[in-house]
Motif scaffolding. Structure first.
Motif, PDB file in Angstrom:
ATOM      1  N   PRO A 178      37.236  42.115  67.023  1.00 29.30           N
ATOM      2  CA  PRO A 178      36.181  42.929  67.659  1.00 29.30           C
ATOM      3  C   PRO A 178      36.483  44.420  67.693  1.00 29.30           C
ATOM      4  N   LEU A 179      37.763  44.792  67.546  1.00 30.37           N
ATOM      5  CA  LEU A 179      38.148  46.205  67.641  1.00 30.37           C
ATOM      6  C   LEU A 179      38.275  46.878  66.278  1.00 30.37           C
ATOM      7  N   ARG A 180      38.160  46.125  65.207  1.00 27.90           N
ATOM      8  CA  ARG A 180      38.337  46.727  63.890  1.00 27.90           C
ATOM      9  C   ARG A 180      37.220  47.716  63.589  1.00 27.90           C
ATOM     10  N   GLY A 181      37.571  48.775  62.862  1.00 29.91           N
ATOM     11  CA  GLY A 181      36.576  49.795  62.516  1.00 29.91           C
ATOM     12  C   GLY A 181      36.476  50.860  63.587  1.00 29.91           C
ATOM     13  N   LEU A 182      35.265  51.114  64.056  1.00 34.58           N
ATOM     14  CA  LEU A 182      35.060  52.194  65.023  1.00 34.58           C
ATOM     15  C   LEU A 182      35.664  51.885  66.382  1.00 34.58           C
TER      16      LEU A 182
END
Length: 204
Positions: A178-182
């Motif tokens: 859920p925390l990957r990317g932005l």
């Protein structure tokens, strides 16, 4: 010493990203690789270093109340400060157009990497913020305004290059889905901003 003070404060204490969160759109979008971050950072440094002193000259000799007295004493009561925004934006847009043409001609690969965010420097709020901070702080000389513009650009470039380096490294980390990317990028930006707050204790 005043110039050193202005330069250091613009980079660390009053950083455009970590103190004011200006220019976040391109900061988040282009910070995926160090190469593209360096390219955009150099462009922002150039635009700020040129646009802020140009806006200072416009402010001092054209826009502020009584600025036109160099033409004639009859203009002593003229106040064109209501034109500040449009004049500053027009100046920034012209300089950005020059940068875009130079980058496209000499480094087409970087031009393709930066994409739409290169012309969008014209509406990057950190650039206009630099001009408006210059106006608000009423720097007494052109050299002070130039040093402030340069320092603000260096601070913005430092922020984006640092984030890009971290984002390249964390590609190999086990980040929760859920925390990957932005998601992780926002967390990193917040932590870096907290780190830069430690520089507020510097007194020059």
């Amino acid at each position: 010493m005043d110039h050193v003070n202005i330069f250091i404060k613009a980079i660390f204490i009053e950083n455009m990203i970590f103190a004011y969160f200006l220019g976040m759109c391109s900061y988040l979008a282009i910070s995926k690789t160090v190469k593209s971050a360096v390219g955009l950072g150099m462009a922002v440094i150039f635009v700020l270093a040129v646009s802020v002193p140009v806006c200072y000259v416009l402010e001092k000799y054209l826009l502020k109340p009584g600025a036109l007295t160099w033409l004639s004493e009859d203009f002593a009561t003229v106040d064109l400060s209501f034109l500040s925004f449009i004049m500053f934006i027009a100046t920034i847009a012209s300089i950005v157009q020059l940068v875009e043409m130079v980058v496209e001609k000499y480094t087409p690969a970087l031009y393709a990497t930066l994409g739409i965010f290169l012309p969008l420097i014209a509406v990057n709020c950190s650039i206009l913020g630099g001009a408006l901070f210059m106006q608000e702080r009423e720097y007494s000389t052109l050299s002070e305004a130039t040093v402030f513009g340069l320092g603000s650009g260096v601070g913005w470039a430092l922020a984006i290059v640092a984030l890009a380096a971290i984002r390249e490294k964390i590609r190999y980390s086990n980040i929760p889905a859920p925390l990957r990317g932005l998601g992780i990028t926002f967390i990193l930006t917040g932590l870096m901003a907290i780190g830069f707050m430690s520089f507020m204790g510097i007194t020059l």
